[in-house]
Design a protein around this motif. Sequence first.
Motif, short mmCIF file in Angstrom:
data_model
loop_
_atom_site.label_atom_id
_atom_site.label_comp_id
_atom_site.label_asym_id
_atom_site.label_seq_id
_atom_site.Cartn_x
_atom_site.Cartn_y
_atom_site.Cartn_z
N THR A 19 0.96 -1.18 0.02
CA THR A 19 0.04 -0.02 -0.10
C THR A 19 0.97 1.45 0.18
O THR A 19 1.64 1.34 0.87
N VAL A 20 0.80 2.09 -1.09
CA VAL A 20 1.36 3.28 -0.94
C VAL A 20 0.36 4.37 -0.68
O VAL A 20 -0.31 4.67 -1.54
N SER A 21 0.92 5.14 0.50
CA SER A 21 -0.11 6.21 0.84
C SER A 21 0.80 7.63 0.43
O SER A 21 1.67 7.42 0.04
N ALA A 22 -0.22 8.62 0.57
CA ALA A 22 0.52 9.78 0.13
C ALA A 22 1.41 10.50 0.98
O ALA A 22 2.12 11.39 0.87
N ILE A 23 1.35 9.84 2.38
CA ILE A 23 2.55 10.55 3.41
C ILE A 23 3.78 10.26 2.87
O ILE A 23 4.12 8.91 2.56
N GLY A 24 4.67 11.19 2.88
CA GLY A 24 5.92 10.83 2.56
C GLY A 24 6.20 11.44 1.00
O GLY A 24 7.46 11.34 0.65
N PHE A 25 5.11 11.87 0.49
CA PHE A 25 5.41 12.47 -0.85
C PHE A 25 5.00 13.64 -1.20
O PHE A 25 4.86 14.24 -2.26
N THR A 26 4.69 14.62 -0.30
CA THR A 26 4.67 16.15 -0.44
C THR A 26 5.87 16.62 -0.43
O THR A 26 6.76 16.19 0.34
N HIS A 27 5.77 17.85 -0.99
CA HIS A 27 7.13 18.64 -1.22
C HIS A 27 6.97 20.00 -0.48
O HIS A 27 5.77 20.70 -0.40
N ARG A 28 8.04 20.52 0.06
CA ARG A 28 8.06 21.92 0.63
C ARG A 28 8.01 22.79 -0.48
O ARG A 28 8.35 22.28 -1.57
N LYS A 226 2.62 5.93 -8.65
CA LYS A 226 2.91 6.36 -7.27
C LYS A 226 2.90 7.77 -6.94
O LYS A 226 2.39 8.28 -5.88
N ARG A 227 3.79 8.57 -7.75
CA ARG A 227 3.75 10.04 -7.58
C ARG A 227 2.51 10.58 -7.82
O ARG A 227 2.24 11.61 -6.84
N ALA A 228 1.77 10.36 -8.70
CA ALA A 228 0.45 11.04 -9.01
C ALA A 228 -0.57 10.76 -7.98
O ALA A 228 -1.12 11.68 -7.61
N ALA A 229 -0.63 9.53 -7.64
CA ALA A 229 -1.47 9.06 -6.50
C ALA A 229 -1.21 9.68 -5.28
O ALA A 229 -1.99 10.14 -4.40
N PHE A 231 0.29 12.70 -4.90
CA PHE A 231 -0.09 14.18 -4.76
C PHE A 231 -1.68 14.04 -4.51
O PHE A 231 -2.15 15.07 -3.76
N LEU A 232 -2.44 13.16 -5.00
CA LEU A 232 -3.92 13.48 -5.04
C LEU A 232 -4.31 12.91 -3.74
O LEU A 232 -5.50 12.87 -3.39
N GLY A 233 -3.54 12.08 -2.89
CA GLY A 233 -3.91 11.35 -1.74
C GLY A 233 -4.65 10.21 -1.75
O GLY A 233 -5.57 9.55 -1.17
N HIS A 234 -4.41 9.64 -3.16
CA HIS A 234 -5.13 8.32 -3.28
C HIS A 234 -4.20 7.21 -2.86
O HIS A 234 -2.86 6.96 -3.14
N ALA A 235 -4.85 6.22 -2.13
CA ALA A 235 -3.97 5.03 -1.97
C ALA A 235 -3.87 4.21 -3.02
O ALA A 235 -4.75 4.07 -3.79
N VAL A 236 -2.82 3.36 -2.96
CA VAL A 236 -2.31 2.36 -4.16
C VAL A 236 -2.08 0.89 -3.48
O VAL A 236 -1.19 1.05 -2.86
N GLU A 237 -2.80 -0.15 -3.80
CA GLU A 237 -2.53 -1.23 -3.43
C GLU A 237 -2.14 -2.49 -4.55
O GLU A 237 -2.86 -2.26 -5.65
N VAL A 242 2.99 -14.83 -8.35
CA VAL A 242 3.84 -15.30 -9.43
C VAL A 242 3.15 -16.44 -10.53
O VAL A 242 2.81 -17.36 -9.78
N GLY A 243 2.96 -16.15 -11.52
CA GLY A 243 2.43 -17.14 -12.57
C GLY A 243 1.12 -17.06 -12.62
O GLY A 243 0.10 -17.66 -13.48
N ARG A 244 0.25 -15.95 -11.87
CA ARG A 244 -1.12 -16.15 -11.94
C ARG A 244 -1.66 -14.53 -12.11
O ARG A 244 -2.64 -14.32 -12.48
N GLY A 245 -0.91 -13.51 -12.03
CA GLY A 245 -1.04 -12.33 -12.24
C GLY A 245 -1.10 -11.25 -10.97
O GLY A 245 -0.73 -11.65 -9.97
N SER A 246 -1.59 -10.14 -11.39
CA SER A 246 -1.63 -9.02 -10.49
C SER A 246 -2.79 -8.10 -10.45
O SER A 246 -3.60 -8.23 -11.50
N ARG A 247 -3.20 -7.54 -9.42
CA ARG A 247 -4.35 -6.54 -9.23
C ARG A 247 -3.89 -5.35 -8.51
O ARG A 247 -3.38 -5.31 -7.38
N PHE A 248 -3.86 -4.25 -9.49
CA PHE A 248 -3.58 -3.08 -8.88
C PHE A 248 -4.80 -2.33 -8.33
O PHE A 248 -5.89 -2.26 -9.20
N VAL A 249 -4.86 -1.63 -7.27
CA VAL A 249 -6.18 -1.11 -6.81
C VAL A 249 -5.79 0.35 -6.40
O VAL A 249 -4.82 0.82 -5.80
N VAL A 250 -6.62 1.44 -6.99
CA VAL A 250 -6.37 2.88 -6.69
C VAL A 250 -7.52 3.32 -5.83
O VAL A 250 -8.83 2.98 -6.27
#
Length: 265
Positions: A19-28, A226-229, A231-237, A242-250
Amino acid sequence: METISSAAGALAEPHPALTVSAIGFTHRHGARDRDNDLCAALLAIAGHDLRQPLQVIMGAHDILAKTLNGSAEQIQLARLDGAASKLSDKLDQLIEALRLFEASSENGQEAVQLGPIFRISEAEFAEPARLKGITLRVIPTHAVVSSNPVLLHGILRNLIRNAIDYTPRGGGVLVAARRRGAAVHLEVRDSGVGVPAAELAHVFRPFYRVDTTRVDSFGLGLFIVKRAAAFLGHAVELYSAVGRGSRFVVVAETAPNPNRIGDLK
């Protein structure tokens, strides 16, 4: 801030999740101003200084293709055409990344209809999916979220492109939006190669590729997500096996005022 958690089951709520959260990706402001200056300079270089000689190369190729008839010459021309096309694609990816970063400093959030973004994305990727022998299915939606139309479209484009790139012939990619309480989950699922658990924490880094043998990508797509999400405050999961696939969730919040609709520009 990035956190790794675990879930059980199949791809519905399956394997280790990042899970990638918005915390830590803000800029002064000072850092953001410097970043914007650098972004503008790189965008100018990529858009003009690099694009111009590439156009000369492609123009010369077209002229030579009309005058050289030998089989050996044609083979070399085909190699040149393939190399120029790959270079053009990489340049497009770089310019897209820079433009999205630039847009993130200028655009706020508004009510965004997912339906038009889904339709545009389906039209854009239908042919690439068909040529690779992949089934692309985009489920229509009427959901409206609080986001930015340009950045959200960029997120979805990169997730779909990534899914197609890492799904072998005969596989499938599904794009859908699901309501979860006060939020909407934008999901991009694929039946591709999947991501090893040990690499889940690395896939959103710039220039990182799960398949290191690939030379047709900068490895910037998920970094853009990651960067766009962030900035918008959207979580990314990310859920993957392996061998079965992936699921990305915004995860985006449902728009509080759906009457004020933003559009793609």
